[in-house]
Write a protein that holds these residues in place. Sequence first.
Motif, PDB file in Angstrom:
ATOM      1  N   ALA A 258       3.583  61.451 -35.161  1.00 25.58           N
ATOM      2  CA  ALA A 258       2.682  62.083 -34.674  1.00 25.58           C
ATOM      3  C   ALA A 258       1.093  61.288 -35.280  1.00 25.58           C
ATOM      4  CB  ALA A 258       2.660  63.729 -35.262  1.00 25.58           C
ATOM      5  N   VAL A 259       0.224  61.567 -34.540  1.00 24.72           N
ATOM      6  CA  VAL A 259      -0.892  60.786 -35.047  1.00 24.72           C
ATOM      7  C   VAL A 259      -2.244  61.848 -34.657  1.00 24.72           C
ATOM      8  CG1 VAL A 259      -0.262  58.242 -34.560  1.00 24.72           C
ATOM      9  CG2 VAL A 259      -1.576  59.704 -32.846  1.00 24.72           C
ATOM     10  N   TRP A 260      -3.450  61.423 -35.346  1.00 29.65           N
ATOM     11  CA  TRP A 260      -4.672  62.358 -35.292  1.00 29.65           C
ATOM     12  C   TRP A 260      -5.579  61.185 -34.385  1.00 29.65           C
ATOM     13  CZ3 TRP A 260      -5.888  67.369 -36.538  1.00 29.65           C
ATOM     14  CH2 TRP A 260      -4.921  67.576 -37.220  1.00 29.65           C
ATOM     15  N   THR A 261      -5.888  61.925 -33.141  1.00 24.33           N
ATOM     16  CA  THR A 261      -6.816  61.119 -32.384  1.00 24.33           C
ATOM     17  C   THR A 261      -8.280  61.774 -32.663  1.00 24.33           C
ATOM     18  OG1 THR A 261      -6.498  62.345 -30.431  1.00 24.33           O
ATOM     19  CG2 THR A 261      -4.962  60.473 -30.713  1.00 24.33           C
ATOM     20  N   VAL A 262      -9.430  61.040 -32.342  1.00 24.67           N
ATOM     21  CA  VAL A 262     -10.679  61.326 -32.342  1.00 24.67           C
ATOM     22  C   VAL A 262     -11.515  61.018 -31.149  1.00 24.67           C
ATOM     23  CG1 VAL A 262     -11.545  59.599 -33.700  1.00 24.67           C
ATOM     24  CG2 VAL A 262     -12.501  61.625 -34.084  1.00 24.67           C
ATOM     25  N   ARG A 263     -12.453  61.990 -30.813  1.00 22.67           N
ATOM     26  CA  ARG A 263     -13.333  61.541 -29.623  1.00 22.67           C
ATOM     27  C   ARG A 263     -14.637  62.113 -29.987  1.00 22.67           C
ATOM     28  NH1 ARG A 263     -14.459  65.558 -26.120  1.00 22.67           N
ATOM     29  NH2 ARG A 263     -13.027  67.335 -26.287  1.00 22.67           N
ATOM     30  N   SER A 264     -15.696  61.873 -29.434  1.00 20.14           N
ATOM     31  CA  SER A 264     -16.976  62.253 -29.276  1.00 20.14           C
ATOM     32  C   SER A 264     -17.047  63.385 -28.325  1.00 20.14           C
ATOM     33  CB  SER A 264     -18.059  61.298 -29.169  1.00 20.14           C
ATOM     34  OG  SER A 264     -19.495  61.799 -28.990  1.00 20.14           O
TER      35      SER A 264
ATOM     36  N   VAL B  72     -14.129  65.386 -32.437  1.00 22.65           N
ATOM     37  CA  VAL B  72     -12.897  66.498 -32.541  1.00 22.65           C
ATOM     38  C   VAL B  72     -11.796  65.559 -32.930  1.00 22.65           C
ATOM     39  CG1 VAL B  72     -12.650  66.445 -29.742  1.00 22.65           C
ATOM     40  CG2 VAL B  72     -11.595  68.210 -31.155  1.00 22.65           C
ATOM     41  N   ALA B  73     -11.085  66.109 -33.777  1.00 22.64           N
ATOM     42  CA  ALA B  73      -9.801  65.606 -34.236  1.00 22.64           C
ATOM     43  C   ALA B  73      -8.520  66.166 -33.745  1.00 22.64           C
ATOM     44  CB  ALA B  73      -9.796  65.000 -35.675  1.00 22.64           C
ATOM     45  N   THR B  74      -7.649  65.590 -32.975  1.00 24.62           N
ATOM     46  CA  THR B  74      -6.443  66.430 -32.716  1.00 24.62           C
ATOM     47  C   THR B  74      -5.254  65.692 -33.000  1.00 24.62           C
ATOM     48  OG1 THR B  74      -7.752  66.945 -30.601  1.00 24.62           O
ATOM     49  CG2 THR B  74      -5.532  67.248 -30.489  1.00 24.62           C
ATOM     50  N   LYS B  75      -4.327  66.549 -33.496  1.00 28.94           N
ATOM     51  CA  LYS B  75      -3.065  65.809 -33.807  1.00 28.94           C
ATOM     52  C   LYS B  75      -2.119  65.879 -32.409  1.00 28.94           C
ATOM     53  CE  LYS B  75       0.698  66.445 -37.182  1.00 28.94           C
ATOM     54  NZ  LYS B  75       1.266  67.195 -38.270  1.00 28.94           N
ATOM     55  N   ARG B  76      -1.558  64.686 -31.960  1.00 26.86           N
ATOM     56  CA  ARG B  76      -0.655  64.712 -30.945  1.00 26.86           C
ATOM     57  C   ARG B  76       0.620  63.899 -31.419  1.00 26.86           C
ATOM     58  NH1 ARG B  76      -4.187  64.512 -26.649  1.00 26.86           N
ATOM     59  NH2 ARG B  76      -6.634  64.505 -27.118  1.00 26.86           N
TER      60      ARG B  76
ATOM     61  N   GLY C 273      -7.547  61.647 -42.866  1.00 30.64           N
ATOM     62  CA  GLY C 273      -7.256  60.415 -42.965  1.00 30.64           C
ATOM     63  C   GLY C 273      -7.693  59.543 -42.032  1.00 30.64           C
ATOM     64  N   ASN C 274      -7.042  58.463 -41.742  1.00 25.23           N
ATOM     65  CA  ASN C 274      -7.457  57.634 -40.386  1.00 25.23           C
ATOM     66  C   ASN C 274      -7.169  58.150 -39.143  1.00 25.23           C
ATOM     67  OD1 ASN C 274      -8.233  55.544 -42.451  1.00 25.23           O
ATOM     68  ND2 ASN C 274      -6.324  54.662 -42.492  1.00 25.23           N
ATOM     69  N   LEU C 275      -8.060  57.959 -38.152  1.00 28.37           N
ATOM     70  CA  LEU C 275      -7.934  58.644 -37.090  1.00 28.37           C
ATOM     71  C   LEU C 275      -7.824  57.459 -35.887  1.00 28.37           C
ATOM     72  CD1 LEU C 275     -10.808  61.094 -37.545  1.00 28.37           C
ATOM     73  CD2 LEU C 275      -8.407  61.592 -37.836  1.00 28.37           C
ATOM     74  N   VAL C 276      -7.207  57.938 -34.874  1.00 34.07           N
ATOM     75  CA  VAL C 276      -7.240  56.765 -33.776  1.00 34.07           C
ATOM     76  C   VAL C 276      -8.271  56.959 -32.733  1.00 34.07           C
ATOM     77  CG1 VAL C 276      -5.870  55.436 -31.762  1.00 34.07           C
ATOM     78  CG2 VAL C 276      -4.634  56.112 -34.177  1.00 34.07           C
TER      79      VAL C 276
ATOM     80  N   LYS D  53      -2.771  52.903 -42.601  1.00 29.80           N
ATOM     81  CA  LYS D  53      -3.828  51.881 -42.113  1.00 29.80           C
ATOM     82  C   LYS D  53      -3.938  51.926 -40.425  1.00 29.80           C
ATOM     83  CE  LYS D  53      -3.071  48.701 -45.701  1.00 29.80           C
ATOM     84  NZ  LYS D  53      -3.074  47.339 -46.385  1.00 29.80           N
ATOM     85  N   LEU D  54      -3.243  52.746 -39.954  1.00 33.49           N
ATOM     86  CA  LEU D  54      -3.458  53.069 -38.494  1.00 33.49           C
ATOM     87  C   LEU D  54      -4.871  53.170 -38.121  1.00 33.49           C
ATOM     88  CD1 LEU D  54      -1.753  52.963 -36.007  1.00 33.49           C
ATOM     89  CD2 LEU D  54      -1.687  55.480 -35.998  1.00 33.49           C
ATOM     90  N   GLY D  55      -5.292  52.424 -37.037  1.00 35.14           N
ATOM     91  CA  GLY D  55      -6.708  52.540 -36.698  1.00 35.14           C
ATOM     92  C   GLY D  55      -7.701  51.797 -37.239  1.00 35.14           C
ATOM     93  N   MET D  56      -7.360  51.030 -38.544  1.00 34.32           N
ATOM     94  CA  MET D  56      -8.177  50.121 -39.112  1.00 34.32           C
ATOM     95  C   MET D  56      -8.059  48.610 -38.443  1.00 34.32           C
ATOM     96  SD  MET D  56      -7.947  50.842 -43.192  1.00 34.32           S
ATOM     97  CE  MET D  56      -8.953  52.114 -43.927  1.00 34.32           C
ATOM     98  N   ALA D  57      -9.160  48.027 -38.419  1.00 33.26           N
ATOM     99  CA  ALA D  57      -9.450  46.611 -37.830  1.00 33.26           C
ATOM    100  C   ALA D  57      -8.689  46.065 -38.918  1.00 33.26           C
ATOM    101  CB  ALA D  57     -10.738  46.332 -37.938  1.00 33.26           C
ATOM    102  N   HIS D  58      -8.184  44.642 -38.741  1.00 31.64           N
ATOM    103  CA  HIS D  58      -7.514  43.658 -39.606  1.00 31.64           C
ATOM    104  C   HIS D  58      -8.389  43.228 -40.624  1.00 31.64           C
ATOM    105  CE1 HIS D  58      -4.947  40.613 -40.762  1.00 31.64           C
ATOM    106  NE2 HIS D  58      -6.027  39.776 -40.792  1.00 31.64           N
TER     107      HIS D  58
END
Length: 131
Positions: free
Chosen positions: A8-14, A37-41, A73-76, A105-110
């Motif tokens: 499962a991951v947390w996504t975010v959108r404006s 809005v952050a949503t667990k998927r 934490g980190n959001l996608v 580290k998911l969602g972070m740039a290199h």
Amino acid sequence: MSKPTELAVWTVRSTQRGSDHYGACEVCGKECSEHFVATKRRVWVRDDGQHYLDGGISGGTFGHMHCLIQRFGNLVSQDSLQRDGNVLLFPQWAVDNLVGGHGGKLGMAHGQTADNYVAWQEQQLLAARDS
């Protein structure tokens, strides 16, 4: 046919709206000029191996970007994911990060550090919204 994974991951959108529409931030209770809005998927896998995200386990939490990152934490960014119709596709490298224990580290740039993550994520969301 598709099968759920254990991931499962947390996504975010404006939302492109602020406290005038959504009220106060659900995390800190302060007003927001722009709510996110952050949503667990859950992550699902198709027979062909393609991974995708479901519609969400929760209805989402609304608030400031930095408050959502502090809580979850980190959001996608949803805007960074490709779509197949209404389905959000989830790339193999992201699945590999989750399975390999690198979910933090998911969602972070290199090469990105946690100190500049909030500003970078907000910049990515605003750029995607304005394009």
